[in-house]
Design a protein around this motif. Structure first.
Motif, PDB file in Angstrom:
ATOM      1  N   VAL A  86      52.546  35.148  78.928  1.00 57.50           N
ATOM      2  CA  VAL A  86      53.903  34.883  78.444  1.00 57.50           C
ATOM      3  C   VAL A  86      53.829  34.203  77.080  1.00 57.50           C
ATOM      4  O   VAL A  86      53.101  33.220  76.904  1.00 57.50           O
ATOM      5  CB  VAL A  86      54.677  33.992  79.437  1.00 57.50           C
ATOM      6  CG1 VAL A  86      56.061  33.664  78.888  1.00 57.50           C
ATOM      7  CG2 VAL A  86      54.794  34.672  80.792  1.00 57.50           C
ATOM      8  N   GLY A 126      59.215  41.257  72.643  1.00 55.09           N
ATOM      9  CA  GLY A 126      59.876  40.432  73.640  1.00 55.09           C
ATOM     10  C   GLY A 126      61.291  40.856  73.951  1.00 55.09           C
ATOM     11  O   GLY A 126      61.859  41.764  73.330  1.00 55.09           O
ATOM     12  N   ARG A 128      61.638  35.721  74.846  1.00 55.27           N
ATOM     13  CA  ARG A 128      60.473  35.593  75.693  1.00 55.27           C
ATOM     14  C   ARG A 128      59.742  36.929  75.698  1.00 55.27           C
ATOM     15  O   ARG A 128      60.355  37.992  75.729  1.00 55.27           O
ATOM     16  CB  ARG A 128      60.931  35.216  77.107  1.00 55.27           C
ATOM     17  CG  ARG A 128      59.840  34.975  78.132  1.00 55.27           C
ATOM     18  CD  ARG A 128      60.520  34.744  79.470  1.00 55.27           C
ATOM     19  NE  ARG A 128      59.588  34.469  80.553  1.00 55.27           N
ATOM     20  CZ  ARG A 128      59.233  33.268  80.950  1.00 55.27           C
ATOM     21  NH1 ARG A 128      59.726  32.214  80.341  1.00 55.27           N
ATOM     22  NH2 ARG A 128      58.401  33.093  81.952  1.00 55.27           N
ATOM     23  N   GLY A 167      59.129  34.341  72.150  1.00 53.99           N
ATOM     24  CA  GLY A 167      59.602  35.693  71.899  1.00 53.99           C
ATOM     25  C   GLY A 167      58.954  36.362  70.712  1.00 53.99           C
ATOM     26  O   GLY A 167      59.455  37.391  70.222  1.00 53.99           O
ATOM     27  N   ASP A 196      59.585  26.575  79.531  1.00 53.78           N
ATOM     28  CA  ASP A 196      59.474  27.820  78.765  1.00 53.78           C
ATOM     29  C   ASP A 196      58.272  28.641  79.219  1.00 53.78           C
ATOM     30  O   ASP A 196      57.564  29.244  78.407  1.00 53.78           O
ATOM     31  CB  ASP A 196      59.370  27.527  77.266  1.00 53.78           C
ATOM     32  CG  ASP A 196      60.711  27.125  76.656  1.00 53.78           C
ATOM     33  OD1 ASP A 196      61.736  27.281  77.338  1.00 53.78           O
ATOM     34  OD2 ASP A 196      60.726  26.642  75.511  1.00 53.78           O
ATOM     35  N   SER A 200      56.323  32.213  74.980  1.00 51.73           N
ATOM     36  CA  SER A 200      57.608  31.602  75.315  1.00 51.73           C
ATOM     37  C   SER A 200      58.622  31.634  74.181  1.00 51.73           C
ATOM     38  O   SER A 200      59.806  31.401  74.417  1.00 51.73           O
ATOM     39  CB  SER A 200      57.385  30.146  75.745  1.00 51.73           C
ATOM     40  OG  SER A 200      56.810  29.399  74.689  1.00 51.73           O
ATOM     41  N   GLU A 240      56.591  39.057  77.645  1.00 55.68           N
ATOM     42  CA  GLU A 240      55.680  39.094  78.781  1.00 55.68           C
ATOM     43  C   GLU A 240      54.793  40.336  78.692  1.00 55.68           C
ATOM     44  O   GLU A 240      55.265  41.426  78.353  1.00 55.68           O
ATOM     45  CB  GLU A 240      56.447  39.095  80.107  1.00 55.68           C
ATOM     46  CG  GLU A 240      57.246  37.839  80.358  1.00 55.68           C
ATOM     47  CD  GLU A 240      57.867  37.817  81.747  1.00 55.68           C
ATOM     48  OE1 GLU A 240      57.506  38.702  82.561  1.00 55.68           O
ATOM     49  OE2 GLU A 240      58.688  36.928  82.022  1.00 55.68           O
TER      50      GLU A 240
END
Length: 618
Positions: A290, A314, A229, A294, A428, A292, A231
């Motif tokens: 995000v 990620g 993930r 990665g 996710d 999801s 962010e």
């Protein structure tokens, strides 16, 4: 004069007998409308004034008028028989001539056209290949060809996951790696997995690997699973109206004058083709983006110093089985956190490793059926979030995207996070409640590709919604209405939009005259809708036989519409409208007509006797 009077009476009574006899003869004729004779008396009239004699000159038939009163409706065993309950006429094409009828005894001719017993074609509103009705009127035709298959592009999955369920009893450890600072990445390193029996396995992670690639490497190892993930937080002060923010190479032009640019950008990201990217606004009012899967997340925005481009790497969430440890000689595990917990290592062949499962049938582009199974695993509560993992397999095969480094599909695992009221919050991190399956290759019974459309990976342009017409095996699972309540696991609704090929098995007609074809695959399709016609002066129609009428100047032009709309009646399927002739009344009329005929004949006989008396005077 008495001769003429009596003769006119004979003629009128004869017509009355003819009409009554015709009504009696057609008492069992479907759709027949009875007639009655209307008489008028005769007087001698001059051009400028009435005649000098007030004595009438007999009677004449003014009109033979039909009664269009509703006949009784009786049921039949023919699905195409139709009765009109109310006003209106069926519109028939008699080789180019338009006729109108109330007789609804219909069938199918050799070319598939809906016809009556005289091969007049029934007119109706046409439907396109998708069953959508148009305003175009023509001959109704039933296509007897097989219904082409339709691939599955959408699955609606409405479930309840039992919140009372516990995490399955297998010990393990969860490792959450730290997300590197913006602009930094992992170094080349070796991850060492140590198992309970003392054996080890090394996994090489190349320098600069995306978190998604690292998770894929770990997912290939025994007793270990991983997800990734990414962010990135974009400060609200950097999101301005009239400027452009670029995410993963896609430009988002914020309109000038937009009063809430950060809300606009959030909504634009959530509705964009970037399926693995979602956005929310955090407690500080900044935009949290995000990715999801990665993958590295690249964001560009305009700042006081010009265009700023930043790339965020990620983090990896690693689940280790019982007594399994993970170490690294590089920076991947630096700053990571570990937490022991009791969970399971998912195995679709072991019912003890998942809480619930449900299956349904889907179809590829050739109409071949396949079984998709969704497995649900209760995850430990972390950070106050209630999470279930959903695994997806089709015909027992993985369908995860991105693929493994070996080229095959990865395990398809998705995290369903629920709100405190039991409703679904995100999948996710994506709030729209959808999952895109984009790495499914339909296989035959031997495990080989069966020749139907294959997958379109997200990296190759796979997007939601699925394009129409679809060109790949991709489809969406919609879990928006899935809940986590304290009640038993249940499948409230599970439906998908694909089907196999089907043969025509029957026809149905609705109250609005819509003709449906039923097929052996359980599908139905709209073929058309019967058209009805009404007239301002129904009695002005001219009967032309075969229980049909044609338009005249007196009737006015037809008003053609759909059944059960306006003043038009409804359609009753598998029914016919009987003749509206009252046989008892007609038999009485027959007696009256006979009496009138005899009485007028008596008038002629009496006049003849009087005349003979005058002739015999000497």
């Amino acid at each position: 004069m008495a001769f003429n009077t009596g003769l006119s009476g004979l003629r009128a009574a004869s017509v009355d007998l003819d009409v009554t006899g015709n009504n009696i003869a057609n008492a069992s004729t479907v759709g027949f409308k009875g007639s009655r004779v209307q008489f008028g008396d005769l007087y001698a009239n001059g051009f400028l004034s009435s005649g000098s004699s007030p004595i009438g000159d007999g009677v004449r038939v003014q009109d033979v008028q039909q009664s269009f009163a509703q006949g009784n409706i009786s049921f039949t065993d023919n699905g195409l028989d139709m009765a009109i309950n109310g006003d209106g006429f069926f519109v028939l094409n008699n080789g180019g001539e338009v006729r109108y009828s109330r007789a609804g005894q219909f069938g199918i001719d050799k070319d598939g056209f809906v016809t009556n017993n005289q091969n007049m074609r029934v007119q109706g509103f046409q439907a396109d290949d998708d069953g959508n009705l148009s305003g175009i009127r023509g001959d109704l035709q039933v296509d007897t060809a097989n219904l082409a298959p339709q691939r599955t592009t959408n699955i609606e999955s409405e479930l309840n996951l039992d919140s009372r369920e516990g995490v399955l009893e297998v010990s393990g450890t969860r490792v959450q790696t730290a997300q590197p600072a913006v602009g930094t990445s992992t170094t080349a390193q070796t991850l060492t997995i140590t198992y309970s029996d003392g054996s080890t396995r090394n996994v090489s992670v190349p320098a600069g690997s995306e978190a998604s690639a690292t998770a894929d490497l770990l997912n290939q190892q025994d007793d270990i699973s991983a997800s990734a993930r990414t962010e990135y937080t974009l400060a609200a002060s950097e999101v301005q109206a009239g400027e452009t923010v670029t995410v993963q190479g896609t430009d988002f032009d914020i309109p000038a004058g937009e009063p809430n640019p950060i809300d606009w950008l959030r909504d634009a990201l959530n509705n964009s083709p970037l399926n693995s990217v979602s956005a929310t606004i955090d407690g500080a009012g900044d935009l949290r983006i995000v990715e999801s899967r990665g993958n590295d997340l690249t964001v560009s925005y305009q700042s006081g110093a010009g265009i700023v481009t930043e790339t965020q790497v990620g983090s990896v969430n690693i689940t280790l089985g019982r007594d399994v440890t993970l170490t690294s000689d590089g920076n991947l595990l630096a700053g990571s956190s570990s937490q022991p917990f009791r969970t399971n290592q998912f195995d679709p062949n072991d019912q003890g490793t998942y809480n619930h499962a449900t299956s349904t049938t889907i179809y590829d582009s050739l109409g071949n059926p396949h079984e998709i199974t969704q497995y649900f695993v209760k995850e430990p509560v972390t950070g106050g979030a209630s999470v279930w993992a959903m695994y997806v397999q089709i015909d027992g095969e993985d369908v995860g995207d991105p693929p493994l480094p070996t080229g095959g599909p990865s395990p398809a695992r998705y995290e369903l996070q629920f709100n405190t009221d039991g409703t679904l919050e995100s999948i996710d991190g994506n709030p729209n409640g959808e999952v895109l399956i984009s790495n499914w290759t339909p296989l035959d019974s031997n495990g080989d590709p069966n020749g139907s459309s294959g997958p379109l990976l997200i990296s190759s342009g796979g997007v939601t919604p699925i394009p129409d017409p679809p060109t790949s095996s991709n489809f969406v699972i919609n879990l928006e209405d899935t809940t986590q309540f304290g009640s038993d696991f249940g499948v409230n609704d599970q439906r998908q939009n694909g089907f196999a090929t089907g043969r025509l098995s029957g026809l149905d007609v609705s109250d609005t005259g819509i003709l449906f074809a039923r097929y052996t695959n359980g599908q139905s399709q709209t073929l058309g809708q019967v058209a009805l016609a009404s007239f301002n002066n129904t009695t002005g129609l001219a009967p032309v036989g075969e229980t049909t009428w044609v338009e005249t100047f007196d009737s006015g032009q037809p008003i053609i519409g759909r059944p059960d709309t306006g003043t038009l009646g409804a359609i009753k399927a598998s029914s016919v409208e009987e003749s509206n002739v009252d046989l008892s009344a007609e038999l009485v009329n027959l007696i009256i007509a006979q009496r009138n005929y005899q009485a007028n004949a008596k008038t002629i006989e009496t006049s003849d006797a009087v005349t003979q008396t005058i002739i015999n005077l000497r």
